[in-house]
Design a protein around this motif. Structure first.
Motif, mmCIF file in Angstrom:
data_model
loop_
_atom_site.group_PDB
_atom_site.id
_atom_site.type_symbol
_atom_site.label_atom_id
_atom_site.label_comp_id
_atom_site.label_asym_id
_atom_site.label_seq_id
_atom_site.Cartn_x
_atom_site.Cartn_y
_atom_site.Cartn_z
ATOM 1 N N TYR A 152 8.445 -0.352 -0.439
ATOM 2 C CA TYR A 152 6.998 -0.669 0.292
ATOM 3 C C TYR A 152 7.268 -1.142 1.717
ATOM 4 O O TYR A 152 6.128 -1.443 2.471
ATOM 5 C CB TYR A 152 6.212 -1.547 -0.625
ATOM 6 N N ASN A 153 8.581 -1.670 1.952
ATOM 7 C CA ASN A 153 8.724 -2.206 3.150
ATOM 8 C C ASN A 153 9.346 -1.162 4.182
ATOM 9 O O ASN A 153 10.602 -0.939 4.215
ATOM 10 C CB ASN A 153 9.621 -3.479 3.257
ATOM 11 N N ARG A 154 8.446 -0.424 5.034
ATOM 12 C CA ARG A 154 9.112 0.892 5.608
ATOM 13 C C ARG A 154 9.120 0.656 7.410
ATOM 14 O O ARG A 154 8.273 0.002 7.793
ATOM 15 C CB ARG A 154 8.079 1.811 5.400
ATOM 16 N N ALA A 161 13.143 -0.483 5.219
ATOM 17 C CA ALA A 161 13.373 -1.422 6.333
ATOM 18 C C ALA A 161 14.235 -2.770 5.887
ATOM 19 O O ALA A 161 13.792 -2.952 4.979
ATOM 20 C CB ALA A 161 12.596 -1.436 7.350
ATOM 21 N N MET A 162 15.065 -3.170 6.665
ATOM 22 C CA MET A 162 15.440 -4.473 6.119
ATOM 23 C C MET A 162 14.521 -5.483 6.643
ATOM 24 O O MET A 162 13.921 -5.718 7.805
ATOM 25 C CB MET A 162 16.949 -4.690 7.336
ATOM 26 N N GLY A 226 2.740 2.411 2.261
ATOM 27 C CA GLY A 226 1.887 2.767 3.399
ATOM 28 C C GLY A 226 0.275 3.313 3.374
ATOM 29 O O GLY A 226 -0.167 3.557 4.062
ATOM 30 N N ARG A 227 0.274 3.386 1.811
ATOM 31 C CA ARG A 227 -1.215 3.912 1.691
ATOM 32 C C ARG A 227 -2.108 3.011 0.838
ATOM 33 O O ARG A 227 -3.359 3.529 0.655
ATOM 34 C CB ARG A 227 -1.048 5.304 0.897
ATOM 35 N N SER A 229 -4.188 -0.480 0.063
ATOM 36 C CA SER A 229 -5.062 -1.273 0.763
ATOM 37 C C SER A 229 -4.436 -2.328 1.977
ATOM 38 O O SER A 229 -4.946 -2.371 3.094
ATOM 39 C CB SER A 229 -6.225 -2.036 0.145
ATOM 40 N N LEU A 230 -3.356 -2.897 1.510
ATOM 41 C CA LEU A 230 -2.825 -4.099 1.994
ATOM 42 C C LEU A 230 -1.550 -3.691 2.699
ATOM 43 O O LEU A 230 -0.556 -4.575 3.122
ATOM 44 C CB LEU A 230 -2.719 -5.298 1.081
ATOM 45 N N ASP A 231 -1.171 -2.345 2.630
ATOM 46 C CA ASP A 231 0.195 -2.120 3.239
ATOM 47 C C ASP A 231 -0.073 -1.026 4.317
ATOM 48 O O ASP A 231 1.098 -0.176 4.596
ATOM 49 C CB ASP A 231 1.258 -1.871 2.270
ATOM 50 N N GLY A 232 -1.243 -0.738 5.041
ATOM 51 C CA GLY A 232 -1.116 0.295 6.121
ATOM 52 C C GLY A 232 -2.050 1.377 5.654
ATOM 53 O O GLY A 232 -2.423 2.182 6.422
ATOM 54 N N GLY A 233 -2.940 1.252 4.323
ATOM 55 C CA GLY A 233 -3.626 2.239 3.885
ATOM 56 C C GLY A 233 -4.930 2.295 4.561
ATOM 57 O O GLY A 233 -5.746 3.344 4.580
#
Length: 393
Positions: A152-154, A161-162, A226-227, A229-233
């Motif tokens: 979930y870390n993109r 992503a690191m 990324g989709r 509510s709290l990670d880019g959605g």
């Protein structure tokens, strides 16, 4: 007012970041932390470049203030006997060896509680004290991968992503160890018995994903990266680039904040897209916000929006974060002496009334306090000198 953990003695056998950061927090709050290190080498972090004041590694300086150091060779019976004497006067033992190492030395919790039933014993490991992965080697990045966090870390192209910091070591290891130790000490005060704490860094990272994991566990569907509510959605909860190539954070989750934001920027047509549900609505709203934010620089947006309840803030670099006026006012760094020089680092958080982070002890040289520590558990100067000659300390 005495420090909250005054009178608590911790024997810290750990190496590198997870245990060191945990024991520094406890030391800053008043515990007497004794680093028990191998003669001749000590904590591996001592040798890691870059080096700073006094020739010490900056990695070591960052996590080892307010501790004392004693060297002991735990691989020989004489060194173990000295350690056992120290355990009788200790409240906590903290270690980060691979599971099974302390059992082979007969210094694990089951052995130590026989001589000190009130002992709190905390073992930090990558995967825990049991299970099929218990003996696997690993580091921070591995634990974040196993726990699902990296999925979930993109990055900008959708690739894992690191992380910018050591989430496995710090959140998964250090914080879990501190929580476990303090909880066990409170329980001991009530019941008089010690506890064994199994702090698995992979599980500690997993604990950072309560919303995503609960969604999956109760729907059988894993949220897409990324989709959610709290990670880019959501358009209202996202990161946007500004005219000068910098970025701002928009976190207008509550409708009232979203209304204030849309009204202030003069784009009331965005109001229906607070939580878009129709086909293409999310992309449409995010594209419009990207265009809007690129009309001004980051600092211009902050000047316009920071003082209203719109939940807009900057994406700072480290120098900006530490030199921000609010951070400066709060005093988020401390300066301390070492080897006729000074160094700066972060204090321990959270802030507790009557506690000011200060350096009672500079990060110790290897075995710096060996003599005084051994005298305190009853050894004579003659015995200590003999221990040194024979390589036990």
């Amino acid at each position: 007012m005495s420090l909250p953990l005054h009178g608590i003695r911790i024997l810290d056998l750990s190496r590198l970041l997870p245990g060191a950061y945990a024991s520094q927090m406890l030391a800053d709050f008043g515990a007497d932390v004794i680093k028990v290190e191998e003669p001749g080498s000590g904590d591996y972090a001592r040798a890691m470049p870059p080096h700073g004041p006094g020739g010490m590694s900056l990695y070591f300086l960052a996590t080892n203030r307010n501790k004392r150091s004693v060297t002991l060779n735990l691989k020989v019976p004489q060194g173990r006997e000295i350690f056992l004497r120290m355990v009788r006067q200790a409240d906590v033992v903290l270690e980060s060896f691979r599971p099974g190492v302390m059992q082979r030395l007969e210094l694990d919790y089951e052995h130590l509680k026989e001589i000190n039933p009130s002992l709190v014993y905390c073992a930090i490991s990558g995967y825990g004290q049991d299970g099929p992965y218990q003996q696997r080697a690993g580091h921070d990045l591995n634990y974040a991968g196993y726990a699902g966090l990296l999925h979930y870390n993109r990055g900008q192209h959708g690739e894992p992503a690191m992380p910018a910091t050591q989430l496995g070591d710090l959140a998964g290891g250090s914080f879990m160890a501190v929580i476990g130790i303090l909880t066990a000490l409170v329980g001991r005060a009530q019941a008089g018995e010690g506890r064994m704490i199994d702090a698995a860094m992979t599980e500690g990272v997993l604990s950072l994903l309560p919303l995503l994991s609960t969604f999956y566990l109760n729907t059988g569907k894993a949220p897409q990266p990324g989709r959610s509510s709290l990670d880019g959605g959501l358009p209202c909860y996202n990161i946007y680039e500004t005219q000068d190539g910098k970025h701002v954070t928009l976190a207008a989750l509550e409708p009232k904040f979203w209304h204030t934001f849309c009204t202030r920027i003069g784009h009331l047509e965005l109001l229906p897209f607070h939580t878009p549900v129709g086909p293409g609505e999310r992309e449409q709203a995010i594209d419009l916000l990207r265009t809007i934010f690129k009309t001004k620089t980051r600092d211009e947006w902050l000047a316009e929006l920071a003082e209203i309840d719109a939940c807009v803030g900057p994406v700072y670099s480290m120098d900006e974060a530490l030199n921000d006026p609010h951070a400066q006012t709060r005093g988020v760094t401390i300066t301390a002496p070492i080897a006729d020089e000074t160094f700066r680092t972060l204090p321990s958080f959270p802030r507790i009334s009557g506690v000011e982070t200060e350096q009672r002890y500079a990060p110790p040289t290897l075995g710096e306090q060996s003599d005084e520590i051994l005298r305190a558990v009853g050894y004579t100067d003659t015995e200590i000198e003999q221990f040194k000659k024979e390589g036990f300390v």
